[in-house]
Design an enzyme around this catalytic site. Structure first.
Site, PDB file in Angstrom:
ATOM      1  N   ARG A   1      23.212  44.566  36.601  1.00 43.30           N
ATOM      2  CA  ARG A   1      24.178  43.688  35.927  1.00 43.30           C
ATOM      3  C   ARG A   1      25.472  44.465  35.684  1.00 43.30           C
ATOM      4  NH1 ARG A   1      23.790  43.647  30.835  1.00 43.30           N
ATOM      5  NH2 ARG A   1      21.578  43.171  30.668  1.00 43.30           N
TER       6      ARG A   1
ATOM      7  N   ASP B   1      45.562  31.559  38.440  1.00 46.82           N
ATOM      8  CA  ASP B   1      44.461  31.149  39.319  1.00 46.82           C
ATOM      9  C   ASP B   1      45.060  31.074  40.729  1.00 46.82           C
ATOM     10  OD1 ASP B   1      42.620  29.745  40.862  1.00 46.82           O
ATOM     11  OD2 ASP B   1      41.989  28.430  39.229  1.00 46.82           O
TER      12      ASP B   1
ATOM     13  N   TYR C   1      42.606  22.599  38.022  1.00 45.44           N
ATOM     14  CA  TYR C   1      41.242  22.385  38.480  1.00 45.44           C
ATOM     15  C   TYR C   1      40.417  21.730  37.368  1.00 45.44           C
ATOM     16  CZ  TYR C   1      36.576  23.438  40.176  1.00 45.44           C
ATOM     17  OH  TYR C   1      35.282  23.326  40.592  1.00 45.44           O
TER      18      TYR C   1
ATOM     19  N   LYS D   1      36.003  29.782  47.763  1.00 41.55           N
ATOM     20  CA  LYS D   1      36.880  29.010  48.629  1.00 41.55           C
ATOM     21  C   LYS D   1      37.359  29.874  49.809  1.00 41.55           C
ATOM     22  CE  LYS D   1      36.006  26.171  45.294  1.00 41.55           C
ATOM     23  NZ  LYS D   1      36.879  25.956  44.140  1.00 41.55           N
TER      24      LYS D   1
END
Ligand code: PLP
Length: 381
Positions: free
Chosen positions: A46, A170, A98, A195
């Site tokens: 992690r 973003d 978004y 994306k």
């Protein structure tokens, strides 16, 4: 190192134990220690994983940043940024953003006492009206989704720096190939790696890139404490996808230009939203801050009839109806009922997101086939 070399080489070295040229998938949760605290920099996956480290370093280089941090989704990355804040803090965000970002801001973080202002930032000066002593963050998405507005990052940087407010961009739509907000003075770049960066519609992942060491430390603490980290297999797939990012983006941009021009001249099309048009309201800003204009296009049809929109979406063949964007294959979507369904109708229509709006993610197929696909679907209305 130029961009086309960075995608192949930045942060990437042959595996020292075997010479493997491709970064191995370190499918391990933990790492052996010789004696307590005596390890090789890796304790638990992690916190750190070697496959993830290589990807993070590569992404940092692509954005001309210093520190990259990967998350198990774009939303995980956004979540980490907002967790820098405290109850009572205020955020100023673009209003055309978004849907998932709008949802996490209003449905999750407002409950924790963080206040969000959603405003149009096409005129950057309008931001100043909303700045108070509690403002800690400005959140910008450009080009905006799905209206393809362009926000002048340098103009927002000036305001953020004057008021000592963090600025996060973003950069999912533009990708580091087209736009590098850190070079313009932004503090944080966020990506939905899902994306264009990954590019093959087979991974969900997010990333942050920053220059500042303290900010990186705070974000790393959140990344490790909250635990939204990606697995090594996904990191490997993204590393593989990135190697062709520049080639894919070139073709996305070329095809985007062809399709945008075709739509603009079509008698059944009312309006086409694409920043590459000279009559786009922020074309000059786009030209200044982006290397090209991308493959994301939205359009509406004459008469704005939802039945027509359905007919078009059902009759497109290469443009597949699906959420998401940025993959090699062309996709089409209906923001009002899909990605932006969580935004109230009044909010949506205020920014022009009407029911007949169709969003295209133009892929890297043959442009002639894509054009014919659209022609056939439009002939049905
Ligand atoms: C998809 C997307 C996100 C969210 O990313 P996920 O990887 O789906 O969690 C955030 N911003 C933009 C602009 C996006 O397109």
């Amino acid at each position: 190192m130029k961009f086309g070399t960075k995608v192949i080489h930045a942060g990437i070295k042959p595996d020292p134990s075997t010479g493997a040229i491709m970064t191995p998938i370190f499918q391990t949760s933990t790492y052996v220690q010789k004696s307590p605290g005596d390890h090789q920099g890796y304790e638990y996956s992690r916190t750190h994983n070697p496959t993830r480290t290589v990807l993070q370093d590569n992404l940092a280089a692509l954005e001309n940043g210093k520190h990259g941090l990967c998350f198990s989704s774009g939303m995980g990355a956004i979540d980490a940024v907002i967790k820098l804040l405290n109850p009572g803090d205020e955020v100023i965000s673009t209003n055309d953003l978004y849907g998932g970002s709008y949802r996490i801001f209003t449905k999750i973080f407002e409950r924790y006492g963080i206040k969000f202002h959603f405003i149009s930032m096409e005129e950057a000066v309008s931001i100043e009206k909303y700045i108070t002593e509690k403002t800690e963050l400005i959140w910008v998405e450009t080009p905006t989704n799905p209206m393809m507005n362009i926000i002048d990052i340098e103009a927002v940087v000036k305001i953020a720096q004057k008021h000592k407010v963090l600025l996060a961009v973003d950069n999912t739509f533009a990708t580091p190939y087209l736009q590098n907000p850190l070079d313009m003075g932004a503090d944080i770049v966020m990506h939905s790696v899902t994306k264009y960066i990954s590019g093959h519609s087979d991974v969900v992942m997010g990333a942050l890139v920053v220059k500042d060491d303290d900010l990186a430390e705070q974000l790393r603490f959140i990344q490790n404490s909250c635990g939204a980290t990606p697995g090594p297999q996904d990191c490997f797939l993204v590393l593989r996808g990135i190697k062709t990012l520049h080639l894919r983006m070139e073709r996305h941009c070329q095809n985007g230009k062809t399709i945008a021009a075709y739509l603009k001249n079509h008698p059944k099309v009312e309006k086409v939203y694409w920043p590459g048009f000279e009559d786009h309201p922020n074309h000059d800003v786009a030209r200044r801050q982006m290397r090209a204009f991308g493959g994301m296009i939205s359009f509406t049809t004459v008469g704005n009839r939802i039945e027509d929109t359905k007919t078009i979406l059902e009759n497109l063949h290469y443009f597949t109806l699906a959420e998401s964007l940025g993959g090699v294959e062309s996709l089409c979507g209906h923001p009002a009922s899909m990605t932006h369904a969580s935004i109230p109708v009044e909010e949506r229509e205020k920014v022009g997101l009407v029911d007949s709006l169709i969003r295209l993610s133009v892929g890297i197929e043959d442009a002639e086939d894509l054009k014919n696909d659209i022609a056939a679907a439009l002939s049905k209305i």
